[in-house]
Design a protein around this motif. Sequence first.
Motif, PDB file in Angstrom:
ATOM      1  N   UNK A  32      61.583  71.882  14.209  1.00  0.00           N
ATOM      2  CA  UNK A  32      62.657  71.884  13.215  1.00  0.00           C
ATOM      3  C   UNK A  32      63.829  71.136  13.837  1.00  0.00           C
ATOM      4  N   UNK A  33      63.994  69.889  13.431  1.00  0.00           N
ATOM      5  CA  UNK A  33      65.030  69.036  14.013  1.00  0.00           C
ATOM      6  C   UNK A  33      66.327  69.177  13.224  1.00  0.00           C
ATOM      7  N   UNK A  34      67.393  69.614  13.918  1.00  0.00           N
ATOM      8  CA  UNK A  34      68.718  69.733  13.300  1.00  0.00           C
ATOM      9  C   UNK A  34      69.677  68.882  14.125  1.00  0.00           C
ATOM     10  N   UNK A  35      69.716  67.604  13.825  1.00  0.00           N
ATOM     11  CA  UNK A  35      70.529  66.667  14.600  1.00  0.00           C
ATOM     12  C   UNK A  35      72.011  66.979  14.425  1.00  0.00           C
ATOM     13  N   UNK A  36      72.812  66.865  15.487  1.00  0.00           N
ATOM     14  CA  UNK A  36      74.254  67.121  15.368  1.00  0.00           C
ATOM     15  C   UNK A  36      74.928  66.050  14.514  1.00  0.00           C
ATOM     16  N   UNK A  37      76.069  66.391  13.949  1.00  0.00           N
ATOM     17  CA  UNK A  37      76.831  65.409  13.180  1.00  0.00           C
ATOM     18  C   UNK A  37      77.334  64.308  14.113  1.00  0.00           C
ATOM     19  N   UNK A  38      77.664  63.172  13.554  1.00  0.00           N
ATOM     20  CA  UNK A  38      78.170  62.058  14.363  1.00  0.00           C
ATOM     21  C   UNK A  38      79.449  62.466  15.098  1.00  0.00           C
ATOM     22  N   UNK A  39      80.270  63.262  14.453  1.00  0.00           N
ATOM     23  CA  UNK A  39      81.531  63.701  15.057  1.00  0.00           C
ATOM     24  C   UNK A  39      81.281  64.573  16.282  1.00  0.00           C
ATOM     25  N   UNK A  41      78.478  64.736  18.029  1.00  0.00           N
ATOM     26  CA  UNK A  41      77.789  63.936  19.042  1.00  0.00           C
ATOM     27  C   UNK A  41      78.777  63.082  19.821  1.00  0.00           C
ATOM     28  N   UNK A  42      79.747  62.505  19.117  1.00  0.00           N
ATOM     29  CA  UNK A  42      80.768  61.683  19.769  1.00  0.00           C
ATOM     30  C   UNK A  42      81.621  62.530  20.719  1.00  0.00           C
ATOM     31  N   UNK A  43      81.939  63.737  20.298  1.00  0.00           N
ATOM     32  CA  UNK A  43      82.717  64.655  21.139  1.00  0.00           C
ATOM     33  C   UNK A  43      81.941  65.001  22.407  1.00  0.00           C
ATOM     34  N   UNK A  45      79.459  63.189  23.776  1.00  0.00           N
ATOM     35  CA  UNK A  45      79.328  61.973  24.584  1.00  0.00           C
ATOM     36  C   UNK A  45      80.594  61.720  25.398  1.00  0.00           C
ATOM     37  N   UNK A  46      81.753  61.955  24.787  1.00  0.00           N
ATOM     38  CA  UNK A  46      83.030  61.741  25.483  1.00  0.00           C
ATOM     39  C   UNK A  46      83.171  62.725  26.640  1.00  0.00           C
ATOM     40  N   UNK A  47      82.759  63.968  26.414  1.00  0.00           N
ATOM     41  CA  UNK A  47      82.840  64.984  27.474  1.00  0.00           C
ATOM     42  C   UNK A  47      81.896  64.649  28.618  1.00  0.00           C
ATOM     43  N   UNK A  48      80.692  64.180  28.289  1.00  0.00           N
ATOM     44  CA  UNK A  48      79.731  63.804  29.324  1.00  0.00           C
ATOM     45  C   UNK A  48      80.199  62.580  30.097  1.00  0.00           C
ATOM     46  N   UNK A  49      80.823  61.645  29.416  1.00  0.00           N
ATOM     47  CA  UNK A  49      81.351  60.457  30.080  1.00  0.00           C
ATOM     48  C   UNK A  49      82.434  60.844  31.078  1.00  0.00           C
ATOM     49  N   UNK A  50      83.260  61.821  30.705  1.00  0.00           N
ATOM     50  CA  UNK A  50      84.313  62.288  31.602  1.00  0.00           C
ATOM     51  C   UNK A  50      83.712  62.981  32.820  1.00  0.00           C
ATOM     52  N   UNK A  51      82.647  63.766  32.616  1.00  0.00           N
ATOM     53  CA  UNK A  51      81.964  64.423  33.726  1.00  0.00           C
ATOM     54  C   UNK A  51      81.353  63.406  34.686  1.00  0.00           C
ATOM     55  N   UNK A  52      80.838  62.308  34.130  1.00  0.00           N
ATOM     56  CA  UNK A  52      80.127  61.311  34.935  1.00  0.00           C
ATOM     57  C   UNK A  52      81.054  60.270  35.530  1.00  0.00           C
ATOM     58  N   UNK A  53      82.342  60.354  35.235  1.00  0.00           N
ATOM     59  CA  UNK A  53      83.272  59.302  35.639  1.00  0.00           C
ATOM     60  C   UNK A  53      83.377  59.198  37.152  1.00  0.00           C
ATOM     61  N   UNK A  69      82.795  69.991  28.531  1.00  0.00           N
ATOM     62  CA  UNK A  69      81.469  69.508  28.130  1.00  0.00           C
ATOM     63  C   UNK A  69      80.648  70.640  27.530  1.00  0.00           C
ATOM     64  N   UNK A  70      80.772  71.829  28.124  1.00  0.00           N
ATOM     65  CA  UNK A  70      80.023  72.969  27.613  1.00  0.00           C
ATOM     66  C   UNK A  70      80.499  73.333  26.198  1.00  0.00           C
ATOM     67  N   UNK A  71      81.814  73.270  25.969  1.00  0.00           N
ATOM     68  CA  UNK A  71      82.354  73.589  24.649  1.00  0.00           C
ATOM     69  C   UNK A  71      81.817  72.616  23.605  1.00  0.00           C
ATOM     70  N   UNK A  72      81.723  71.350  23.974  1.00  0.00           N
ATOM     71  CA  UNK A  72      81.197  70.345  23.053  1.00  0.00           C
ATOM     72  C   UNK A  72      79.723  70.620  22.745  1.00  0.00           C
TER      73      UNK A  72
END
Length: 490
Positions: A32-39, A41-43, A45-53, A69-72
């Motif tokens: 049962x695939x429930x893909x996240x909204x674009x908004x 997902x963008x949030x 991705x931004x949190x993960x980018x900050x973690x990986x910086x 990142x966990x909150x996102x």
Amino acid sequence: MAVVKALAEKGHNVTVVTLYKPKTYHENITNVLIAPTDQLQAKFDAAMAELSSSVKSNFIQNMARLLNANRAAIDMQFGAFVDRRFTALYESNDNKFDVAILGYVFNDFQVAVGAKFKCPIIMTWVQQSMNFVDHFVGNPHEISYVPTMMNPLATGEVWNFKKRLQNFFLTTTSRIFSFALDYSMKGYYNKLVEMDSSLPPFEDMKRNVSLLFCNSYYSEGPIRPLAPATVLIGGIQVKDKPDALPKNIADFLDASHQNGAILFSLGTNVKESYVKAEAFQIIYKVLSPLKQNVIWKWGDLANTPGNASNILYQKWLPQGDILAHPNLRLFITHAGKGGMVEALYHGVPMVTIPMFADQPTNSKKIVSEGYGVEVDKLEITESILRNAISEVLTNPSYANKVKTFSRLYRDRPLSAKESVVYWTEYVIRHRGAAHIQSPLVKMNYIQSANLDVYLLILGTLFGVFKLLLLVAGYLWKRFRAAKRSKSKKE
């Protein structure tokens, strides 16, 4: 998904609710695939980018980034939890589930699943059991020798005073982190209660976990007390027999019989856009002149760091099957637990470039055990990376140590898959298996730490001490009075 596949192959019908399209399929698995909204997902991705910086930060800043990142991630999961495609599963009278298996990544609110589906809960956790998950099954956490996620422990190591003091502060910090998460999770759970007032209290549901699957094994360490409801399934994702590789990858590896091959991957959560392009140029300049062939996991095949005859870029990799190939000599990895376990199982030494979360701790474990060398993502240069790769490839001690551990890691009475199937069916047979639940699960901190007992003992000792003082004072007064009386008579 490896847990799911093990159960499906045994004949169980498994329904999987997921945010992303899985790569594991079986006739007994319903996705049962429930893909996240674009908004959302963008949030994320931004949190993960900050973690990986590649920005240097202190411990507090790292923890704040991890929480962000966990909150996102939780927002994405909560969105799926209240989605009609999920709620329809427990609202339908045609559906009956014997057990719910929940992937735990600081998302305690999902324990509501047990009440929604009226079934016992099994948690899966990507690491060895630690204070973040110990409370679900009542594992005692002894600070003097049980490390936190941020503090690795070499096999057989006895900490000196400095390391025990360090672990005390790290454990205390992680507990504060856990309290903050618990407060946040209770807020999410209360939102579910607002939608369904019949849900039991949050604390009661957290005590409803029947079993905890941990992706570790005794031979990895640390050696520590574990409740019977903790089942170690380290290496669950490793296949009994590797699948046939795609032809281009198979041909590339088979052609590497003389000099060997290298696998380079930063995992699925780190996208190329998260890391500065300069870092990948450094890596390319080091890898392209090597005599070894290199398989490089790269998402954007139209824009690669460069073209070299010895480098094969692939958007997706059957990582475990590649690590099982006899010509593979080295794994350059971010030290995620999944890849680390696969490399250890197949006896492949590593060069690690840890990014965030548990990866720095995993990396330190790899280094301390002699399975590889670490390169700091903030200090990576051509010479540092080149020297690290050369050290692992030319010094046979790394390969010898990891191959020795591989034999030890495989030696167990039940395979990881057999353990998953047996204990899942055990929980189903015994309707949650409440008889193996530790009493510690139902105790608060004051009870579990015996603080009320110690307080009573201290109070009693204080009372006895005060009584002795009163008696001593009384006797002293009597003695002085008697002495004065005697002096007057003389």
